[in-house]
Design a protein around this motif. Structure first.
Motif, short mmCIF file in Angstrom:
data_model
loop_
_atom_site.label_atom_id
_atom_site.label_comp_id
_atom_site.label_asym_id
_atom_site.label_seq_id
_atom_site.Cartn_x
_atom_site.Cartn_y
_atom_site.Cartn_z
N PHE A 1 0.85 -1.18 0.00
CA PHE A 1 0.00 0.00 0.00
C PHE A 1 0.89 1.25 0.00
N TYR A 2 0.60 2.18 -0.91
CA TYR A 2 1.46 3.36 -1.02
C TYR A 2 0.65 4.55 -1.53
N ASN A 3 1.28 5.71 -1.52
CA ASN A 3 0.72 6.92 -2.13
C ASN A 3 1.60 7.29 -3.32
N ALA A 4 1.00 7.58 -4.44
CA ALA A 4 1.77 7.87 -5.65
C ALA A 4 2.79 9.00 -5.46
N PRO A 5 2.46 10.10 -4.75
CA PRO A 5 3.46 11.18 -4.62
C PRO A 5 4.57 10.88 -3.62
N CYS B 1 8.13 5.69 -0.80
CA CYS B 1 7.43 4.51 -1.31
C CYS B 1 8.16 3.93 -2.52
N GLY B 2 8.64 4.83 -3.39
CA GLY B 2 9.40 4.37 -4.54
C GLY B 2 10.70 3.71 -4.13
N THR B 3 11.33 4.27 -3.12
CA THR B 3 12.58 3.70 -2.62
C THR B 3 12.35 2.30 -2.07
N GLY C 1 12.16 -4.90 -5.10
CA GLY C 1 12.56 -5.41 -6.40
C GLY C 1 13.97 -5.92 -6.45
N GLU C 2 14.79 -5.56 -5.46
CA GLU C 2 16.19 -5.98 -5.42
C GLU C 2 16.42 -7.17 -4.50
N SER C 3 15.37 -7.60 -3.78
CA SER C 3 15.51 -8.74 -2.87
C SER C 3 15.63 -10.03 -3.66
N PRO C 4 16.73 -10.76 -3.53
CA PRO C 4 16.89 -12.01 -4.30
C PRO C 4 15.80 -13.03 -4.02
N SER D 1 7.91 3.44 -13.01
CA SER D 1 9.23 3.37 -12.37
C SER D 1 9.33 2.23 -11.35
N MET D 2 8.27 1.47 -11.18
CA MET D 2 8.27 0.39 -10.19
C MET D 2 8.74 -0.91 -10.82
#
Length: 302
Positions: free
Chosen positions: A197-201, A205-207, A213-216, A247-248
């Motif tokens: 769950f996130y907010n677009a702005p 959240c992007g971080t 996405g980097e978790s093996p 960007s996700m």
């Protein structure tokens, strides 16, 4: 809160030091650092379950009418922290009964009762020891001793604790897809599901999405089809949402729902991002969790 503190202060000033309306004084000892603590009872010889015994009898040495100690915030806090291991070890029914008895005894003095109320919230609820705090909140709600106003926060806290509690079936919800269709979270059952769950702005959240996405472990499970990730934008205009999605990480399922997550009606989202992990049947495994905990959970399942 200020009014309550003022009342506590005034009542404390009016107390006679060492008053013992229960007819006895609190049993204490001084540790090697010179700190005065509640003296726990000796476990009887032959007692097979010492943790269960201490869950019931830990407070035997406390006289809540002995205001020298029952109104001493530091003393009661030390006692409560000392009690927590026995709370943790007990089952739900045993904890409920033991804490109900404890809170009933504290009713001998209003200040002592409120002190125990406040400290249980501060030292248990605020530190996310929800299982240990729940019987305190329930005892407060069930008792006729506190005012109805004093029960408002415990009632909200109980609801918060029970909402999508680990082991329960997660609340279902609808979301709008990138194609403009309406889908349901429950349609994704069959493999474990991460709810993001996130907010677009929201920059952080992007971080956090990048870290996921980097978790093996997570990316491997996602690639193998043994895990899904549903990212739900709960606040932001559609253009911002679509820009954020680009960007996700790849392979995620994306949706938005701007009406069901602004309160505690469906999920507790005190901050963003908030992450849940559900099992293949839609039950909550981890609530408000971290990437590390998800990785550990997925590894343990394997």
């Amino acid at each position: 809160m200020f009014a309550r503190r003022l009342i506590l202060f005034l009542l404390t000033l009016s107390a006679i030091i060492g008053c013992t309306r229960e007819g006895r004084r609190t049993q204490t000892y001084t540790d090697e650092e010179g700190v005065v603590r509640l003296l726990p009872p000796a476990v009887p010889a032959g007692e097979q379950d010492s943790m269960a015994y201490l869950l019931d009898h830990y407070w035997d040495g406390m006289s809540f009418g002995d205001t020298l100690y029952s109104r001493d915030e530091d003393f009661v806090a030390r006692a409560l922290l000392g009690y927590r291991p026995y709370l943790s070890a007990g089952d739900s029914a045993h904890r409920t009964e033991a804490v109900r008895s404890l809170m009933s005894r504290a009713e001998v003095d209003t200040v002592a009762y409120v002190r125990l109320m406040d400290l249980s919230e501060e030292l248990l609820y605020d530190r996310e020891y929800y299982d240990e705090y729940l019987p305190f909140a329930e005892a407060i709600i069930e008792s006729d001793f506190p005012s109805e106003w004093d029960k408002v926060r415990p009632q909200e806290q109980v609801r918060s604790i029970r909402l999508n509690r680990p082991g329960t079936l997660a609340n279902d919800f609808e979301y709008v897809t990138l194609q403009g269709d309406t889908a349901r979270m429950s349609d994704l059952r069959g493999v474990p599901l991460v709810l993001f769950f996130y907010n677009a702005p929201c920059h952080s959240c992007g971080t956090r999405a990048d870290e996921l996405g980097e978790s093996p472990v997570i990316t491997s499970a996602l690639a193998a089809g043994s895990l899904r990730i549903l990212a739900v934008d709960k606040w932001g205009d559609e253009e911002s949402w679509r820009e954020k999605v680009r960007s996700m990480p790849k392979g995620w399922i994306h949706g938005r729902n701007y009406k069901d997550f602004d309160s505690m009606e469906l999920y507790i989202i005190d901050h963003v991002p908030t992450i849940y992990l559900l099992d293949s049947e839609g039950r909550v495994l981890l609530r408000d969790t971290s990437i590390e905990e998800i990785g550990q959970q997925l590894t343990s399942v394997d």
